[in-house]
Design a protein around this motif. Structure first.
Motif, PDB file in Angstrom:
ATOM      1  N   VAL A   1       0.861  -1.247  -0.070  1.00  0.00           N
ATOM      2  CA  VAL A   1      -0.098   0.049  -0.176  1.00  0.00           C
ATOM      3  C   VAL A   1       1.049   1.287   0.046  1.00  0.00           C
ATOM      4  N   VAL A   2       0.598   2.222  -0.942  1.00  0.00           N
ATOM      5  CA  VAL A   2       1.589   3.441  -0.940  1.00  0.00           C
ATOM      6  C   VAL A   2       0.547   4.499  -0.564  1.00  0.00           C
ATOM      7  N   VAL A   3       0.770   5.256   0.562  1.00  0.00           N
ATOM      8  CA  VAL A   3      -0.169   6.189   0.764  1.00  0.00           C
ATOM      9  C   VAL A   3       0.848   7.709   0.437  1.00  0.00           C
TER      10      VAL A   3
ATOM     11  N   GLU B   1       5.061  11.458  -9.530  1.00  0.00           N
ATOM     12  CA  GLU B   1       6.150  10.640  -9.357  1.00  0.00           C
ATOM     13  C   GLU B   1       5.541   9.463  -8.806  1.00  0.00           C
ATOM     14  N   ILE B   2       4.924   9.644  -7.387  1.00  0.00           N
ATOM     15  CA  ILE B   2       4.629   8.850  -6.430  1.00  0.00           C
ATOM     16  C   ILE B   2       3.637   7.685  -6.794  1.00  0.00           C
ATOM     17  N   ALA B   3       2.555   8.456  -7.560  1.00  0.00           N
ATOM     18  CA  ALA B   3       1.298   7.512  -8.164  1.00  0.00           C
ATOM     19  C   ALA B   3       1.842   6.827  -9.290  1.00  0.00           C
ATOM     20  N   THR B   4       2.765   7.068  -9.999  1.00  0.00           N
ATOM     21  CA  THR B   4       2.963   6.366 -11.081  1.00  0.00           C
ATOM     22  C   THR B   4       3.928   5.099 -11.007  1.00  0.00           C
ATOM     23  N   ALA B   5       4.884   5.268  -9.824  1.00  0.00           N
ATOM     24  CA  ALA B   5       5.455   4.156  -9.464  1.00  0.00           C
ATOM     25  C   ALA B   5       4.665   2.965  -8.867  1.00  0.00           C
ATOM     26  N   ALA B   6       3.833   3.465  -8.138  1.00  0.00           N
ATOM     27  CA  ALA B   6       2.817   2.846  -7.330  1.00  0.00           C
ATOM     28  C   ALA B   6       1.977   1.764  -8.223  1.00  0.00           C
ATOM     29  N   ILE B   7       1.408   2.561  -9.026  1.00  0.00           N
ATOM     30  CA  ILE B   7       0.376   2.092 -10.223  1.00  0.00           C
ATOM     31  C   ILE B   7       1.063   0.990 -11.100  1.00  0.00           C
ATOM     32  N   GLU B   8       2.503   1.454 -11.676  1.00  0.00           N
ATOM     33  CA  GLU B   8       3.118   0.470 -12.231  1.00  0.00           C
ATOM     34  C   GLU B   8       3.318  -0.842 -11.718  1.00  0.00           C
ATOM     35  N   ALA B   9       3.487  -0.469 -10.341  1.00  0.00           N
ATOM     36  CA  ALA B   9       3.902  -1.935  -9.567  1.00  0.00           C
ATOM     37  C   ALA B   9       2.550  -2.565  -9.235  1.00  0.00           C
ATOM     38  N   GLY B  10       1.331  -2.003  -9.525  1.00  0.00           N
ATOM     39  CA  GLY B  10       0.293  -2.875  -9.295  1.00  0.00           C
ATOM     40  C   GLY B  10      -0.319  -2.720  -7.913  1.00  0.00           C
ATOM     41  N   ARG B  11       0.345  -1.814  -7.111  1.00  0.00           N
ATOM     42  CA  ARG B  11      -0.235  -1.699  -5.735  1.00  0.00           C
ATOM     43  C   ARG B  11      -1.378  -0.783  -5.535  1.00  0.00           C
ATOM     44  N   ILE B  12      -1.753  -0.982  -4.229  1.00  0.00           N
ATOM     45  CA  ILE B  12      -3.034  -0.185  -3.647  1.00  0.00           C
ATOM     46  C   ILE B  12      -2.313   1.187  -3.269  1.00  0.00           C
ATOM     47  N   PHE B  13      -3.115   2.288  -4.161  1.00  0.00           N
ATOM     48  CA  PHE B  13      -2.477   3.601  -4.087  1.00  0.00           C
ATOM     49  C   PHE B  13      -3.554   4.640  -3.418  1.00  0.00           C
ATOM     50  N   VAL B  14      -2.965   5.155  -2.228  1.00  0.00           N
ATOM     51  CA  VAL B  14      -4.042   5.973  -1.319  1.00  0.00           C
ATOM     52  C   VAL B  14      -3.546   7.492  -1.598  1.00  0.00           C
ATOM     53  N   PRO B  15      -4.054   8.312  -2.386  1.00  0.00           N
ATOM     54  CA  PRO B  15      -3.699   9.545  -2.413  1.00  0.00           C
ATOM     55  C   PRO B  15      -4.139  10.594  -1.391  1.00  0.00           C
TER      56      PRO B  15
ATOM     57  N   SER C   1      -3.100  14.052  -2.133  1.00  0.00           N
ATOM     58  CA  SER C   1      -3.261  15.201  -2.931  1.00  0.00           C
ATOM     59  C   SER C   1      -4.191  15.018  -4.195  1.00  0.00           C
ATOM     60  N   VAL C   2      -5.519  14.706  -3.746  1.00  0.00           N
ATOM     61  CA  VAL C   2      -6.645  14.124  -4.640  1.00  0.00           C
ATOM     62  C   VAL C   2      -6.728  15.108  -6.133  1.00  0.00           C
ATOM     63  N   GLY C   3      -6.577  16.503  -5.780  1.00  0.00           N
ATOM     64  CA  GLY C   3      -6.750  17.407  -6.928  1.00  0.00           C
ATOM     65  C   GLY C   3      -5.726  16.964  -8.048  1.00  0.00           C
ATOM     66  N   ALA C   4      -4.694  16.531  -7.737  1.00  0.00           N
ATOM     67  CA  ALA C   4      -3.593  16.214  -8.800  1.00  0.00           C
ATOM     68  C   ALA C   4      -4.010  15.047  -9.494  1.00  0.00           C
ATOM     69  N   LEU C   5      -4.870  14.316  -9.161  1.00  0.00           N
ATOM     70  CA  LEU C   5      -5.309  13.031  -9.902  1.00  0.00           C
ATOM     71  C   LEU C   5      -6.246  13.667 -10.978  1.00  0.00           C
ATOM     72  N   LEU C   6      -7.136  14.772 -10.767  1.00  0.00           N
ATOM     73  CA  LEU C   6      -8.153  15.028 -11.788  1.00  0.00           C
ATOM     74  C   LEU C   6      -7.528  15.314 -13.199  1.00  0.00           C
ATOM     75  N   PRO C   7      -6.492  16.002 -13.336  1.00  0.00           N
ATOM     76  CA  PRO C   7      -6.016  16.233 -14.691  1.00  0.00           C
ATOM     77  C   PRO C   7      -5.242  14.921 -15.045  1.00  0.00           C
ATOM     78  N   ARG C   8      -5.196  13.815 -14.245  1.00  0.00           N
ATOM     79  CA  ARG C   8      -4.269  12.581 -14.644  1.00  0.00           C
ATOM     80  C   ARG C   8      -5.096  11.300 -14.634  1.00  0.00           C
ATOM     81  N   MET C   9      -6.141  11.394 -15.072  1.00  0.00           N
ATOM     82  CA  MET C   9      -7.110  10.217 -14.990  1.00  0.00           C
ATOM     83  C   MET C   9      -6.756   9.109 -16.100  1.00  0.00           C
TER      84      MET C   9
END
Ligand SMILES: NC(=O)C1=CN([C@@H]2O[C@H](COP(=O)(O)OP(=O)(O)OC[C@H]3O[C@@H](n4cnc5c(N)ncnc54)[C@H](OP(=O)(O)O)[C@@H]3O)[C@@H](O)[C@H]2O)C=CC1
Ligand SMILES: O=C([O-])CC(=O)C(=O)O
Length: 275
Positions: A73-75, A85-99, A101-109
């Motif tokens: 799990v990556v928080v 940087e944090i999200a991409t690494a966690a998602i590429e590794a297939g982890r559970i990602f808990v953000p 900075s949710v606002g930063a997810l909106l332009p990166r759907m």
């Protein structure tokens, strides 16, 4: 079950950023949460991070942001600028990602699309907000409108890019002043450190274009106050939360690390309450 067997089932947790959210969460995990083990943390200032965890019962490793992806799990609890940087690494590794900075997810759907391919999960905590269970339920049916009004003491809004662009000096505000009105997408761009709650609301409900946001610099409030209003076929919701600003970062309500802790407990708990 034997102790070792139970240990082997623990989910390892990595936390990016040891500020108002991350350090509180790290301390709580170190104090012991069944089924979870704090394994690694990252920060900008690694020496400060080492000092922050020095007294822990089981100090985690201090690693680079991308290395957190070795954890189950990556928080993310870092400034929005470090989100990708944090999200991409966690998602590429297939982890559970808990953000956080949710606002930063909106332009990166596209990260959500990528997670479908890698098997990662992105779990957005309720954070400093409330009622996302009810908003999600309402959004299973027809929803006419979703709005959020955020009121913060003026200093809690200082430094927002939107204020700079529009030459708004919140330090000079002497009575409640609306400094932004628009949709959640634009609010998240203009106030990346202030309205993650609006982004989470948008994702729970009818999306960032249709979710409407007002931000007020209000010298009359001492708490970060968010009011959600939802008009839906199944229900009308009006909910307000008044968050005590944290000492480390007045923009961030003290409830935020607690909400993330509750979210993490839900990953392993036998009894889970709320949708
Ligand atoms: N979802 C929600 O409801 C809420 C979300 N938030 C958001 O959560 C995020 C974290 O908030 P908060 O804890 O208050 O912020 P803080 O500023 O208190 O802490 C952020 C930490 O991140 C560290 N940091 C800085 N740069 C990096 C980097 N490049 N990589 C890793 N760590 C870094 C800093 O440590 P150092 O520089 O010393 O190394 C600092 O301790 C913010 O984006 C905030 O807007 C906040 C409140 C509510
Ligand atoms: O803590 C709060 O009240 C909300 C906040 O800062 C955010 O949404 O980023």
């Amino acid at each position: 079950m034997k102790g070792e067997e139970r240990m082997s089932k623990d989910l390892t947790v990595g936390i990016a950023g040891l500020g108002a959210i991350g350090l509180h969460l790290a301390r709580a995990l170190d104090a012991g949460v069944q089924g979870l083990r704090l394994a690694a943390v990252s920060a900008r200032d690694l020496k400060k991070a080492q000092a922050n965890i020095a007294g822990f019962k089981a100090p985690p490793m201090v690693v680079a942001n991308t290395e957190l992806a070795a954890c189950d799990v990556v928080v993310e609890a870092a400034p929005a600028a470090a989100f990708e940087e944090i999200a991409t690494a966690a998602i590429e590794a297939g982890r559970i990602f808990v953000p956080s900075s949710v606002g930063a997810l909106l332009p990166r759907m596209h990260l959500v699309e990528r997670a479908k391919q890698t098997g990662a999960r992105i779990i957005v905590p309720t954070g400093a907000l409330l009622g996302l269970d009810a908003v999600r339920a309402a959004a299973e049916g027809a929803v006419e409108s979703v709005t959020i009004e955020t009121r913060k003491p003026p200093r809690g809004l200082e430094g927002a890019p939107y204020l700079k662009q529009h030459a708004i000096d919140v330090g000079a505000v002497t009575s409640a002043t609306r400094v932004f009105k628009g949709n959640a997408f634009d609010a998240a761009q203009g106030f990346p450190a202030n309205v993650n709650v609006a982004a989470a609301l948008a994702l729970a409900g009818i999306g960032p274009e249709r979710t409407m946001v007002e931000i007020w610099a209000d010298p009359g409030v001492t708490r970060n106050t968010h009011t959600i209003r939802v008009e839906a076929a199944a229900a009308r919701l009006t909910m307000t939360i008044e968050n005590v600003p944290s000492e480390e970062n007045p923009r961030t309500g003290k409830i935020t690390p607690l909400s993330i802790l509750a979210c993490l407990r839900g990953l392993t708990s036998t009894l889970k309450v709320g949708s």
